[in-house]
Design a protein around this motif. Structure first.
Motif, PDB file in Angstrom:
ATOM      1  N   VAL A   1       0.638  -1.222  -0.366  1.00 45.08           N
ATOM      2  CA  VAL A   1      -0.343  -0.385   0.219  1.00 45.08           C
ATOM      3  C   VAL A   1       0.964   1.217  -0.095  1.00 45.08           C
ATOM      4  CG1 VAL A   1      -2.034   1.529   1.375  1.00 45.08           C
ATOM      5  CG2 VAL A   1      -1.743  -1.435   1.069  1.00 45.08           C
ATOM      6  N   LEU A   2       1.882   0.952   0.852  1.00 45.98           N
ATOM      7  CA  LEU A   2       2.693   1.771   0.758  1.00 45.98           C
ATOM      8  C   LEU A   2       3.856   2.641  -0.279  1.00 45.98           C
ATOM      9  CD1 LEU A   2       4.078   2.364   4.738  1.00 45.98           C
ATOM     10  CD2 LEU A   2       2.066   3.244   3.541  1.00 45.98           C
TER      11      LEU A   2
ATOM     12  N   ALA B   1       1.350   4.503  -2.849  1.00 47.77           N
ATOM     13  CA  ALA B   1       1.343   6.113  -1.771  1.00 47.77           C
ATOM     14  C   ALA B   1       2.558   6.315  -2.730  1.00 47.77           C
ATOM     15  CB  ALA B   1       1.152   5.696  -1.113  1.00 47.77           C
TER      16      ALA B   1
ATOM     17  N   ILE C   1       1.972  10.751  -2.696  1.00 42.83           N
ATOM     18  CA  ILE C   1       1.445  10.847  -1.570  1.00 42.83           C
ATOM     19  C   ILE C   1       2.872  11.369  -0.588  1.00 42.83           C
ATOM     20  CG2 ILE C   1      -0.999  10.242  -0.298  1.00 42.83           C
ATOM     21  CD1 ILE C   1      -1.623   9.979  -2.442  1.00 42.83           C
TER      22      ILE C   1
ATOM     23  N   PRO D   1       4.746  11.615   2.987  1.00 39.35           N
ATOM     24  CA  PRO D   1       4.700  10.893   4.091  1.00 39.35           C
ATOM     25  C   PRO D   1       3.643  11.334   5.300  1.00 39.35           C
ATOM     26  CG  PRO D   1       7.000  11.194   3.181  1.00 39.35           C
ATOM     27  CD  PRO D   1       6.193  11.850   2.130  1.00 39.35           C
TER      28      PRO D   1
ATOM     29  N   GLU E   1       0.978  13.045   5.009  1.00 40.43           N
ATOM     30  CA  GLU E   1      -0.543  12.652   4.465  1.00 40.43           C
ATOM     31  C   GLU E   1      -0.778  11.064   5.036  1.00 40.43           C
ATOM     32  OE1 GLU E   1      -2.209  14.743   0.210  1.00 40.43           O
ATOM     33  OE2 GLU E   1      -0.218  13.355  -0.050  1.00 40.43           O
ATOM     34  N   ILE E   2       0.295  10.426   4.777  1.00 42.93           N
ATOM     35  CA  ILE E   2      -0.067   8.823   4.905  1.00 42.93           C
ATOM     36  C   ILE E   2       0.158   8.931   6.310  1.00 42.93           C
ATOM     37  CG2 ILE E   2       1.209   6.774   5.480  1.00 42.93           C
ATOM     38  CD1 ILE E   2       2.727   7.138   2.344  1.00 42.93           C
ATOM     39  N   ARG E   3       1.033   9.662   7.504  1.00 40.13           N
ATOM     40  CA  ARG E   3       0.541   9.164   8.621  1.00 40.13           C
ATOM     41  C   ARG E   3      -0.986   9.756   9.241  1.00 40.13           C
ATOM     42  NH1 ARG E   3       6.020  12.053   8.527  1.00 40.13           N
ATOM     43  NH2 ARG E   3       7.425   9.955   8.413  1.00 40.13           N
TER      44      ARG E   3
ATOM     45  N   LEU F   1      -3.425   9.735   7.129  1.00 44.92           N
ATOM     46  CA  LEU F   1      -4.595   8.732   6.905  1.00 44.92           C
ATOM     47  C   LEU F   1      -4.625   7.780   8.445  1.00 44.92           C
ATOM     48  CD1 LEU F   1      -3.960   8.193   3.079  1.00 44.92           C
ATOM     49  CD2 LEU F   1      -5.923   8.762   3.980  1.00 44.92           C
ATOM     50  N   VAL F   2      -3.275   7.522   8.328  1.00 44.53           N
ATOM     51  CA  VAL F   2      -3.294   5.801   9.234  1.00 44.53           C
ATOM     52  C   VAL F   2      -3.510   6.343  10.823  1.00 44.53           C
ATOM     53  CG1 VAL F   2      -1.700   4.483  11.036  1.00 44.53           C
ATOM     54  CG2 VAL F   2      -0.578   5.294   8.643  1.00 44.53           C
ATOM     55  N   GLU F   3      -3.352   7.986  11.457  1.00 39.13           N
ATOM     56  CA  GLU F   3      -3.618   7.865  12.583  1.00 39.13           C
ATOM     57  C   GLU F   3      -5.831   7.924  11.996  1.00 39.13           C
ATOM     58  OE1 GLU F   3      -2.230   8.308  15.642  1.00 39.13           O
ATOM     59  OE2 GLU F   3      -0.762   7.690  14.339  1.00 39.13           O
TER      60      GLU F   3
ATOM     61  N   GLU G   1      -7.614   6.003  10.362  1.00 38.74           N
ATOM     62  CA  GLU G   1      -8.037   4.694  10.342  1.00 38.74           C
ATOM     63  C   GLU G   1      -7.934   3.712  11.760  1.00 38.74           C
ATOM     64  OE1 GLU G   1      -9.491   3.457   7.964  1.00 38.74           O
ATOM     65  OE2 GLU G   1      -9.671   5.392   7.236  1.00 38.74           O
ATOM     66  N   LEU G   2      -6.556   4.859  12.724  1.00 37.20           N
ATOM     67  CA  LEU G   2      -6.330   3.570  13.901  1.00 37.20           C
ATOM     68  C   LEU G   2      -7.656   4.814  14.693  1.00 37.20           C
ATOM     69  CD1 LEU G   2      -2.536   4.144  14.352  1.00 37.20           C
ATOM     70  CD2 LEU G   2      -4.386   2.496  13.869  1.00 37.20           C
TER      71      LEU G   2
ATOM     72  N   ARG H   1     -10.499   4.992  13.396  1.00 43.99           N
ATOM     73  CA  ARG H   1     -11.686   4.724  13.615  1.00 43.99           C
ATOM     74  C   ARG H   1     -11.656   3.219  13.989  1.00 43.99           C
ATOM     75  NH1 ARG H   1     -13.042   1.695   9.353  1.00 43.99           N
ATOM     76  NH2 ARG H   1     -14.913   1.353   8.674  1.00 43.99           N
TER      77      ARG H   1
ATOM     78  N   ARG I   1      -7.917  10.810  -4.759  1.00 44.33           N
ATOM     79  CA  ARG I   1      -6.606  10.700  -4.164  1.00 44.33           C
ATOM     80  C   ARG I   1      -6.473   9.456  -3.376  1.00 44.33           C
ATOM     81  NH1 ARG I   1      -0.928  13.456  -3.253  1.00 44.33           N
ATOM     82  NH2 ARG I   1      -2.096  14.556  -1.668  1.00 44.33           N
TER      83      ARG I   1
ATOM     84  N   ILE J   1      -5.752   5.097  -1.117  1.00 41.18           N
ATOM     85  CA  ILE J   1      -4.632   4.966  -0.879  1.00 41.18           C
ATOM     86  C   ILE J   1      -5.956   4.574   0.501  1.00 41.18           C
ATOM     87  CG2 ILE J   1      -3.358   5.521   0.916  1.00 41.18           C
ATOM     88  CD1 ILE J   1      -2.692   4.671  -2.440  1.00 41.18           C
TER      89      ILE J   1
ATOM     90  N   ARG K   1      -6.830   0.787   0.858  1.00 44.95           N
ATOM     91  CA  ARG K   1      -6.285  -0.067   0.795  1.00 44.95           C
ATOM     92  C   ARG K   1      -6.459  -0.157   2.217  1.00 44.95           C
ATOM     93  NH1 ARG K   1      -1.883  -0.486  -3.326  1.00 44.95           N
ATOM     94  NH2 ARG K   1      -1.898  -2.333  -2.709  1.00 44.95           N
ATOM     95  N   LEU K   2      -5.294   0.722   2.532  1.00 47.36           N
ATOM     96  CA  LEU K   2      -4.989   0.946   4.475  1.00 47.36           C
ATOM     97  C   LEU K   2      -5.998   0.420   5.152  1.00 47.36           C
ATOM     98  CD1 LEU K   2      -2.047   1.667   5.511  1.00 47.36           C
ATOM     99  CD2 LEU K   2      -3.207   4.508   6.179  1.00 47.36           C
TER     100      LEU K   2
ATOM    101  N   LEU L   1      -4.954  -2.274   7.965  1.00 42.95           N
ATOM    102  CA  LEU L   1      -4.843  -1.519   9.909  1.00 42.95           C
ATOM    103  C   LEU L   1      -6.069  -2.833  10.784  1.00 42.95           C
ATOM    104  CD1 LEU L   1      -4.295   1.619  10.038  1.00 42.95           C
ATOM    105  CD2 LEU L   1      -2.957  -0.012   9.677  1.00 42.95           C
TER     106      LEU L   1
ATOM    107  N   LEU M   1       8.641   3.378   5.297  1.00 41.02           N
ATOM    108  CA  LEU M   1       8.559   5.042   4.717  1.00 41.02           C
ATOM    109  C   LEU M   1       9.473   4.817   4.684  1.00 41.02           C
ATOM    110  CD1 LEU M   1       5.600   7.038   6.655  1.00 41.02           C
ATOM    111  CD2 LEU M   1       6.213   6.312   4.474  1.00 41.02           C
TER     112      LEU M   1
END
Lengths: 142, 142, 142, 142
Positions: free
Chosen positions: A99-100, A103, A108, A110, A112-114, A116-118, A120-121, A123, B88, B92, B95-96, B100, B121
DNA sequence: GTGGTCTAGACCACG
DNA sequence: GTGGTCTAGACCACC
């Protein structure tokens, strides 16, 4: 051991079973020598075809996680905990990496990725709390 | 536009093409009115079956990202940039989320996840730098 | 490639297929990049169920002997010849070992074993000659 | 009589028991009229399910090797020595034949086979010597 | 066309 | 009771 099948997030059912058994071993929910539920019972529990479970168990034998005890079922091997614990994060890492990689290849950042991760966590935690409170409610009701 | 096919990370090739075209539009590597390479050129470039490219372009037309221009090929629609930019991060995120969810269901802690994310990353940056320096070298040589 | 299924010498059909494919690779009857017959064709040729062939091919993929080429079938991997050649004698040795172990554990002398081996080798050659002469006869007849 | 169960060399346990009893009779380790150990004793000794031993003894009765003596157990029949001696090599030959047939069908040469046989015979002797010396040591220690 | 997944069910070997 | 093998056939994804 509590398995949860997701039809379908793209991962075949037999592979979901495999992975969850490995996680269960890594988390000591399944210990060395423990018998895994019989093919028929597991199939009933998950409401899938016995052959599907059979395929998963076969793969787990090939991976050295399970070993057949003639006539009595399949048991967790002594090597399994080591294997599964060392695989535990790798199984996630592998999927995460794909996935990364997509991205990053597509600009995308880093950060933005962080984010997204937060998000989703959070959520996921929210969902879990919800379930938890439902459980509590259910218990109170009972 | 520079596409990169990964056989196989589980995502079908035609979908990889779709997604990358959308990312290219979002990143303005492809602008409104730009033509995408012809099916056969793209197929040659990626060394994939022309049917596969064809399928991707068909999906992109259905999504309103590409529009056929009689006799000249497929061009980026005026609505595409808006669509693609809003999609955009969602492409991602989707999939992320699956990754998770599996992690959390199997007792991987949020901190372990964050660590995995950071290490991946870094790994990706390292790879990119490597490629970048190779490119520089190549340019110097040329 | 000419496969020969023996129903049943105790070895499951799918495993016979596996072993024979490996032998074929070791003997260069199958070369790197060659496609193995499609599941359906092989199934027809051997008069077995396609799923049985599928299972064999799946195992061969797990062993790194075959690799799927999306949409076009399964091909012999570059690593296969090395693997298969080094496995060639081992596959026989393993089975042989089990037989000889039983013999020795039960006071069959080495000389008795050698005699058995020689008489069986002769018997096989005789059978082969017979088939050969049948082939010749058939050709002459044709 | 000293039995040795191999889980699992592919031969079912009950058949291993059968064969070894027959070999014991052929080798005069068991003589006409001798009693074989009771089902439960044998089961305990081999650490297998009593049903398994039972099945083996049933087969041996069907083969005319054992006969029930009311109230006292199972004894070796007068016909057994003849039968077992003539079967002695055939039991091995049968298994050997299957292995050699596979070898010859897959271009293993007779000389390669002979080499395999010799190397495995040596290996078995080496193992036996090792065990023997261990026994000697054990005796000296005792 | 290719292989992959899943279902359904029969049959067998083993304990 | 257990798992293993094989068959049969549906459906899907991909090229």
């Amino acid at each position: 051991m509590q398995l949860h099948i997701e039809t379908s997030n793209g991962i075949p059912i037999y592979e979901q079973i495999c992975r969850q058994v490995k996680f269960a071993v890594a988390n000591k929910a399944l210990q060395v020598g423990d018998h895994v539920p019989s093919v028929r019972e597991m199939a009933g529990r998950l409401a899938v075809n016995p052959n599907t479970v059979s395929r998963a168990y076969r793969d787990l034998q090939a991976d050295g996680v399970l070993i057949p005890i003639r006539g009595t079922g399949l048991a967790v091997t002594p090597e399994a905990p080591g294997k599964c614990q060392s695989e535990r994060l790798d199984m996630i890492r592998e999927r995460l990496r794909l996935v990364l990689a997509e991205a990053r290849h597509n600009q995308i950042t880093p950060d933005e990725i962080r984010q997204l991760v937060e998000s989703e966590l959070q959520r996921l935690d929210a969902l879990e709390d919800e379930n938890a409170s439902q459980l509590v409610t259910a218990e109170e009701t009972a």
